[in-house]
Design a protein around this motif. Structure first.
Motif, short mmCIF file in Angstrom:
data_model
loop_
_atom_site.label_atom_id
_atom_site.label_comp_id
_atom_site.label_asym_id
_atom_site.label_seq_id
_atom_site.Cartn_x
_atom_site.Cartn_y
_atom_site.Cartn_z
N MET A 351 0.90 -1.02 -0.06
CA MET A 351 0.15 0.35 -0.30
C MET A 351 0.95 1.05 -0.01
O MET A 351 2.35 1.34 -0.05
CB MET A 351 -1.05 0.69 1.50
CG MET A 351 -1.73 -1.05 1.15
SD MET A 351 -2.42 -1.79 2.71
CE MET A 351 -3.84 -0.33 2.55
N TRP A 416 -12.76 -5.98 6.57
CA TRP A 416 -12.84 -5.14 5.57
C TRP A 416 -11.95 -4.72 4.49
O TRP A 416 -12.31 -4.54 3.54
CB TRP A 416 -14.75 -4.41 6.18
CG TRP A 416 -14.64 -3.31 5.30
CD1 TRP A 416 -15.90 -2.91 3.90
CD2 TRP A 416 -14.23 -1.68 4.86
NE1 TRP A 416 -16.33 -2.38 3.98
CE2 TRP A 416 -15.26 -1.66 4.22
CE3 TRP A 416 -13.24 -1.19 6.02
CZ2 TRP A 416 -15.06 -0.06 3.97
CZ3 TRP A 416 -13.23 0.06 4.98
CH2 TRP A 416 -13.91 0.78 4.10
N VAL A 417 -11.11 -4.21 5.51
CA VAL A 417 -9.92 -3.39 4.52
C VAL A 417 -9.62 -3.62 3.84
O VAL A 417 -8.51 -3.82 2.37
CB VAL A 417 -8.84 -2.64 6.12
CG1 VAL A 417 -7.74 -1.98 5.32
CG2 VAL A 417 -9.65 -1.57 6.64
N LYS A 420 -11.11 -4.29 0.81
CA LYS A 420 -11.18 -3.15 -0.52
C LYS A 420 -9.77 -3.35 -0.84
O LYS A 420 -9.68 -2.61 -1.89
CB LYS A 420 -11.41 -2.10 0.48
CG LYS A 420 -11.31 -0.70 -0.05
CD LYS A 420 -11.77 0.65 0.84
CE LYS A 420 -11.11 1.55 0.46
NZ LYS A 420 -12.40 1.67 -1.21
N ARG A 421 -8.17 -3.98 -0.37
CA ARG A 421 -7.39 -3.78 -0.51
C ARG A 421 -6.78 -4.48 -1.92
O ARG A 421 -6.11 -4.29 -2.67
CB ARG A 421 -5.74 -3.70 0.48
CG ARG A 421 -4.80 -3.71 -0.18
CD ARG A 421 -3.55 -4.93 0.77
NE ARG A 421 -3.93 -5.92 0.11
CZ ARG A 421 -3.16 -6.62 -1.19
NH1 ARG A 421 -2.69 -6.33 -1.48
NH2 ARG A 421 -3.86 -7.61 -0.82
N GLU A 424 -8.81 -3.87 -4.76
CA GLU A 424 -8.45 -2.91 -5.93
C GLU A 424 -6.80 -3.10 -6.45
O GLU A 424 -6.19 -2.94 -6.90
CB GLU A 424 -7.23 -1.83 -4.56
CG GLU A 424 -6.79 -0.05 -5.20
CD GLU A 424 -7.91 0.47 -6.20
OE1 GLU A 424 -6.99 1.46 -6.68
OE2 GLU A 424 -8.87 0.77 -5.73
N MET A 440 -3.74 3.00 -2.99
CA MET A 440 -4.50 2.84 -1.50
C MET A 440 -3.29 3.20 0.06
O MET A 440 -2.56 2.62 0.00
CB MET A 440 -5.27 1.66 -1.32
CG MET A 440 -6.17 1.42 -0.38
SD MET A 440 -6.90 -0.18 0.21
CE MET A 440 -7.33 0.00 1.51
N SER A 441 -4.00 4.33 0.90
CA SER A 441 -2.83 4.49 1.48
C SER A 441 -2.68 3.80 2.23
O SER A 441 -4.13 3.42 3.24
CB SER A 441 -3.45 6.00 2.46
OG SER A 441 -3.01 6.06 3.85
N TRP A 444 -5.58 3.23 5.73
CA TRP A 444 -6.46 2.91 5.89
C TRP A 444 -6.79 1.29 7.19
O TRP A 444 -7.05 1.24 7.44
CB TRP A 444 -6.46 1.89 5.11
CG TRP A 444 -8.05 3.06 3.68
CD1 TRP A 444 -6.97 3.46 2.55
CD2 TRP A 444 -9.15 2.82 3.71
NE1 TRP A 444 -8.18 4.09 1.98
CE2 TRP A 444 -9.24 4.05 2.32
CE3 TRP A 444 -10.03 2.47 4.10
CZ2 TRP A 444 -10.30 4.22 2.44
CZ3 TRP A 444 -11.23 3.13 4.01
CH2 TRP A 444 -11.74 3.76 2.51
N GLN A 448 -8.43 0.03 12.36
CA GLN A 448 -8.15 -1.26 13.38
C GLN A 448 -7.51 -1.27 14.09
O GLN A 448 -7.17 -1.78 15.16
CB GLN A 448 -7.73 -2.62 11.80
CG GLN A 448 -6.28 -2.35 11.84
CD GLN A 448 -6.31 -3.66 9.87
OE1 GLN A 448 -7.33 -2.94 9.44
NE2 GLN A 448 -5.70 -4.01 10.29
#
Length: 570
Positions: A351, A416-417, A420-421, A424, A440-441, A444, A448
């Motif tokens: 990331m 969830w993160v 998403k990663r 992406e 994606m930073s 994120w 958590q």
């Protein structure tokens, strides 16, 4: 009235010239620099194993899990040795020296080129040899052994210096002390995660491991400089022998009927404050029944056979271990879920880690856990507790339960993160490029981490207070080590889960959930599995907490003789 022999043994004699807050600079310096030296290694070891020893992420994570497990198992042995034979000062001293030796050996693995497998850009990297692995693992084992002396004793040893039961505010002082002690440890961890990890990543492993060696050397020197000022409580007896005697006596007397309730004449208490056993774990009460006073006791009033008759205090000490076991068991899955930082590091490597024009090492984002923990303790101890009516603040069991619930939220956020990663990465065409950095930073990951920090601040500090309040002073090292021990079991369980998931999901040629290629794997499924385990664990905690009942069965183990401490001036 003359004090009975049992109380004399359990009672230390005080020498007011020793201890006090003047010992804090030496102890805190030792604790702080030890943590700064070691914690960053635990966080960054996954990168060292991946980059220098060519392990895949799953294997590297298993090694880190097992190392952490060993580092948290051995302290239980250290606690028994401390409370039964050597005393806290000697065990901390031995642990400090052994830890320093382990750090030096790890430093040598980075300095000596042949200590690591060869790796050339134009050919495949070699696997580590048996000798290279032996050299590496010996350093990890020595550091784990050193932790076995430091971790179980430092908090209890510090409490020995400042505890003063004659002070009416002593209970509030000790509660505040536990909170802020954990914060001081947290600050040390934050420094280690930010600076030591950064140096290891940017300046190389030789320098990155050399600095912890220097810090640990200073830590060792500071601890021994304060030696003449410390309160050194001598161990009283072998707790393992005492537990064995209670078990044997209860078994021998298993056919006896328990005396009527509220009858202390049938129990051997040796004039202790504990004259009658509690109703919990009632079978063990048979260990302290006097069948025939003339036959069971000698002329001095002591048991003729300590394996047939024990004191009420001995029985209650063993009960203290047994009673907390169900609640303690729920801390295993909790420890497993908040020890998943190895995979978070692997995620962060893929990331965008640029924050304020600075490339942040993937391991440094975990500092958010410590920052959140520190902020929570400050808010709770200084703002919330004074707002509650006296004695109406959150109980230790409530804090532990809320901590487990928040860890469930954190694990859900992690799943969830990662989903998403991964989506992406696939969208940007990195499905076969696990080293590709997605747009994606890494920030994120911060939510958590913050939730894990809040969960730790509630549950872990609650655990420490809970065990400390349920055990006598003579067992304080063991009480505090139960929390550490749960992390050891949690890491062992974590390594087992990783092994089962990695092997089970790869059957039939399928892509493993924890594949080396993080974009083809399903780390989000792995986090979802942990979430299910955490929810079940929360239900178990609620049931065990209700079954445990009151925490005030024995309000003060040492009420009659708490002001006294036996000092070892050697």
């Amino acid at each position: 009235m003359e004090m009975p022999m049992e109380q004399k043994k359990a009672t230390p004699k005080v020498e007011r010239k020793k201890g006090g807050f003047r010992t804090m600079p030496f102890i805190i310096a030792n604790e702080t620099f030890e943590k700064v030296a070691n914690v960053g290694l635990h966080v960054n070891m996954i990168l060292y194993l991946l980059q220098e020893y060519n392990f895949d992420p799953a294997t590297g994570a298993i090694i880190v899990f097992l190392w952490n497990a060993l580092s948290n198992f051995i302290p239980m042995i250290g606690a028994f040795v401390s409370d039964s034979w050597l005393g806290r000062f000697r065990v901390i001293a031995l642990g400090t020296i052994i830890d320093l030796v382990g750090l030096v050996v790890l430093w040598l693995t980075a300095i000596i080129r042949r200590a690591r497998p060869e790796c050339h850009n134009d050919e495949a990297c070699a696997n580590p040899t048996a000798l290279q692995l032996l050299f590496l693992f010996s350093s990890l084992a020595l550091m784990a052994l050193g932790a076995g002396g430091i971790r179980p004793c430092t908090l209890a040893f510090t409490a020995d210096q400042i505890s003063n039961p004659e002070n009416p505010k002593n209970e509030r002082t000790m509660k505040s002390f536990f909170n802020w002690y954990y914060v001081s440890v947290g600050v040390s961890v934050a420094i280690s995660v930010i600076f030591i990890v950064y140096i290891q990543v940017k300046a190389g492993w030789a320098i990155g491991f050399g600095i912890p060696v220097g810090l640990m050397s200073f830590s060792t020197m500071m601890f021994f400089l304060g030696s003449s000022l410390y309160v050194k409580v001598k161990p009283n007896r072998s707790l393992l022998t005492s537990f064995a005697q209670v078990t044997a006596a209860a078994w021998k007397n298993r056919h006896l009927s328990l005396p009527p309730t509220n009858s202390d004449t049938w129990y051997f208490h040796n004039d202790s404050i504990l004259v009658q056993p509690t109703d919990k774990v009632r079978f063990l009460n048979k260990a302290c029944i006097l069948k025939n006073r003339e036959k069971d006791l000698d002329s001095d009033g002591m048991p003729t056979d300590p394996w047939s008759v024990c004191t009420v205090r001995q029985v209650e000490e063993l009960k203290a271990i047994i009673k907390v076991f169900p609640i303690w068991s729920t801390s295993i899955i909790f420890a497993t879920t908040i020890s998943q930082q190895s995979f978070s590091v692997v995620q962060a490597r893929t990331m965008n880690r640029v924050v304020f024009h600075t490339d942040i090492p993937s391991t440094s984002f975990t500092v958010c856990i410590i920052i959140t923990l520190t902020i929570w303790v400050a808010i709770y101890d200084r703002l919330l507790v004074p707002l509650f009516p006296k004695g109406r603040a959150l109980s230790v069991k409530q804090r532990m339960g809320i901590g487990i619930f928040i860890s469930c939220l954190a694990t859900a956020m992690a799943a969830w993160v990662e989903r998403k990663r991964r989506d992406e990465a696939i969208r940007e065409g990195f499905i076969d490029n696990p080293k590709g950095v997605v747009n994606m930073s890494a920030l994120w990951l911060v939510p958590q981490y913050c939730l894990y920090g809040l969960a730790e601040g509630l549950n872990i500090i609650g655990q420490i207070e809970f065990y400390y309040s349920q055990f006598p002073r003579a067992m304080s090292s063991i009480a505090i080590t139960l929390c550490t021990f749960s992390f050891g079991v949690g890491n062992l369980v974590g390594s087992l889960i990783v092994k089962v998931v990695n092997d089970g999901t790869g059957k039939g040629g399928k892509v493993r959930w924890l594949a080396s290629n993080i974009n083809r794997g399903h780390y989000d499924y792995y986090y979802a599995l942990l979430l299910v385990l955490s929810l079940v664990n929360l239900l178990c905690f609620l049931a065990f907490s209700a079954a445990y009942g009151s925490t005030q069965d024995i309000k003060n183990w040492d009420q009659d003789f708490a002001p006294e401490k036996e000092i070892d001036n050697k």
